[in-house]
Design a protein around this motif. Sequence first.
Motif, PDB file in Angstrom:
ATOM      1  N   UNK A 365       0.784  -1.230   0.010  1.00  0.00           N
ATOM      2  CA  UNK A 365       0.153   0.175  -0.152  1.00  0.00           C
ATOM      3  C   UNK A 365       0.829   1.208   0.036  1.00  0.00           C
ATOM      4  N   UNK A 366       1.810   1.152   0.610  1.00  0.00           N
ATOM      5  CA  UNK A 366       2.988   2.436   0.719  1.00  0.00           C
ATOM      6  C   UNK A 366       3.465   2.499  -0.841  1.00  0.00           C
ATOM      7  N   UNK A 367       3.679   1.456  -1.652  1.00  0.00           N
ATOM      8  CA  UNK A 367       4.169   1.518  -2.950  1.00  0.00           C
ATOM      9  C   UNK A 367       3.207   2.296  -3.714  1.00  0.00           C
ATOM     10  N   UNK A 378      -6.400   3.239  -1.334  1.00  0.00           N
ATOM     11  CA  UNK A 378      -5.067   2.832  -0.818  1.00  0.00           C
ATOM     12  C   UNK A 378      -5.018   3.416   0.493  1.00  0.00           C
ATOM     13  N   UNK A 379      -5.268   4.942   0.578  1.00  0.00           N
ATOM     14  CA  UNK A 379      -4.922   5.519   1.778  1.00  0.00           C
ATOM     15  C   UNK A 379      -5.685   4.958   2.841  1.00  0.00           C
ATOM     16  N   UNK A 380      -6.987   4.617   2.692  1.00  0.00           N
ATOM     17  CA  UNK A 380      -8.071   4.049   3.583  1.00  0.00           C
ATOM     18  C   UNK A 380      -7.625   2.769   4.344  1.00  0.00           C
ATOM     19  N   UNK A 381      -7.223   1.770   3.068  1.00  0.00           N
ATOM     20  CA  UNK A 381      -6.764   0.522   3.600  1.00  0.00           C
ATOM     21  C   UNK A 381      -5.635   0.764   4.526  1.00  0.00           C
ATOM     22  N   UNK A 382      -4.421   1.498   4.007  1.00  0.00           N
ATOM     23  CA  UNK A 382      -3.260   1.556   4.909  1.00  0.00           C
ATOM     24  C   UNK A 382      -3.759   2.168   6.433  1.00  0.00           C
ATOM     25  N   UNK A 383      -4.633   3.229   6.414  1.00  0.00           N
ATOM     26  CA  UNK A 383      -4.984   3.492   7.687  1.00  0.00           C
ATOM     27  C   UNK A 383      -5.634   2.667   8.431  1.00  0.00           C
ATOM     28  N   UNK A 384      -6.471   1.628   7.882  1.00  0.00           N
ATOM     29  CA  UNK A 384      -6.982   0.710   8.622  1.00  0.00           C
ATOM     30  C   UNK A 384      -6.179  -0.320   9.015  1.00  0.00           C
ATOM     31  N   UNK A 385      -5.000  -0.841   8.297  1.00  0.00           N
ATOM     32  CA  UNK A 385      -3.927  -1.420   8.880  1.00  0.00           C
ATOM     33  C   UNK A 385      -3.264  -0.809  10.085  1.00  0.00           C
ATOM     34  N   UNK A 386      -2.975   0.541   9.924  1.00  0.00           N
ATOM     35  CA  UNK A 386      -2.038   0.912  10.929  1.00  0.00           C
ATOM     36  C   UNK A 386      -3.033   1.243  12.055  1.00  0.00           C
TER      37      UNK A 386
END
Length: 547
Positions: A365-367, A378-386
């Motif tokens: 997701x960072x890529x 992508x931003x949402x999914x990364x935020x959820x994982x964080x």
Amino acid sequence: RRCAMLTSAALLIGALHVVAGGRQARAPLGGFWQRSAGHSRGLEFRGGGSEQDRVDAECAENEREHESECASTDYFTFASATAAVEALAAVEALAVEFDSADLSGTNVSLPDFAEALPRRVARTRAALFPRDECAHVVEAAERHFAARGGGWTSLSSGRFSIAGDWIKNIPEVHAWFDEQLEKKLLPILHGLFPDFGHVEDLVVHSAYLFKYTPEQGERTDIHTDSGCLSFTIALNPSNEYEGGGTWFEDLDVEENSNLVGSEGQMLMDCGHVAFRPGGVRHQGFRVSRGHRYVIGGFIMHKGKTEHVRRFMGRSTSLAQQGRHADAETVLRRTLALNPTFDGAYTLLADCLTKQGNEAEAKDVLRQLVKLNPKHAEGLYSLAVLEKQGGNSEAALRLYDQLLGIDPYDSEAYFNMGEIYGAQGDPRREITMYEQCLRCNPNKDRRAKAYGNMGVAFGDLGQFDQECEMYRRAIELEPNMLSAWYSYGAALATKGRYEEAIEKFKHILAHISPSDMRTYQAMYRASMLLQKRRQEEQRAEEAGEETW
């Protein structure tokens, strides 16, 4: 979430939590390109053979699917080059003018044939179809659904259901649509994208007639379409509805003020048509009043197989079967084919998460957000994982970045509210839920936002507001156990035992929690409050202090 309760009662039953609401990971399967997944037989990847052999086998499968879909299309396609030339000449005589916008301000490419499909959207400057002709199409659709009974059917668009149906299922509209494909739509597409191929090579993958209503609620996900090319036909006057329109990623509002509204959505009045590559990312705005009727058409090329899109569809099908490792394999091949198409990254991250590999999912997701900083999913999914990993501050920063792109993402506001609640900041928590509600989310999320706002108001000692929030939650979702429980607990803390008992008994009588421990907790709470009420009554009669 925690709920206020008498200390003695809490010792018996603990604190029930308001169900968090919203998905724990946003489903990354949005977009109409999903439909191709239904045609995939799903290749087996276990066993021998080289990697190149397996890729070649999948590409051959893609080509067979593509050939079959083109041959079995339900819509008009030119039978000969002679007929196509005649149609092109007729359209040229119409001298159709367009307003167009460049969408190339990004590092992201289209999934397939980017070299032949410039990233731009073109809208007819004047109506391509007369108003009375459009009204006839709308009336034919309404007659069709009235005759079949049960009202309009629903079509899935990512997370949302929109009233509508395939045009092939509405006979009168189908006949009109085929005629317009021949006389106007396919020749115009060829004129706008001449490097893509001959007009007789264009074939409809799918076509829908949508009826957007306020009941749909939120904006759609930002997504791409099936097919290499797409067009949208506006079928009713813009004064018959409020809201609506299509937002395109990388469409500059200031440079294209003749095309878009104040929030960047493309404006289209009755009879206007917009044409674009199917792979550009876009989003449908919600209709807040009235009805908006739209036709969407999605186009393939008979001689050009969309390998990336079909790999995406196959991976989606495998993931839906629970075959996440196989889906991961296909997605990695997809990225090897086209590493600058951003659509594969969210799917790959989701597959990795499902296999318990959250760290690598975050790297993927960072890529993605490095490739496309505007990629909301992508931003949402990364935020959820964080957030799930306990890094709340990183999650908040990502949600803020997301809301700078899509300020109407109700889930982002909701999740930020949860974070602030966990941090013991009820004022910010309330603000986030208020913003969530401003986005007009679905009924379930509205109810949960009200329920959590009630708890936050309780933390602030604002009893009246707390109870009002629980009432609103229950009005939306009458069987919302947590709202009834929290309401009863709040009443009990104020000594309003009769009312509190009613709330707990309502849960026992009408909601019937499936979890036996929860059921027993409700029963004990009711019994405890009844006992306390009786003891207080006896103490008052004896002139003693209550406990």
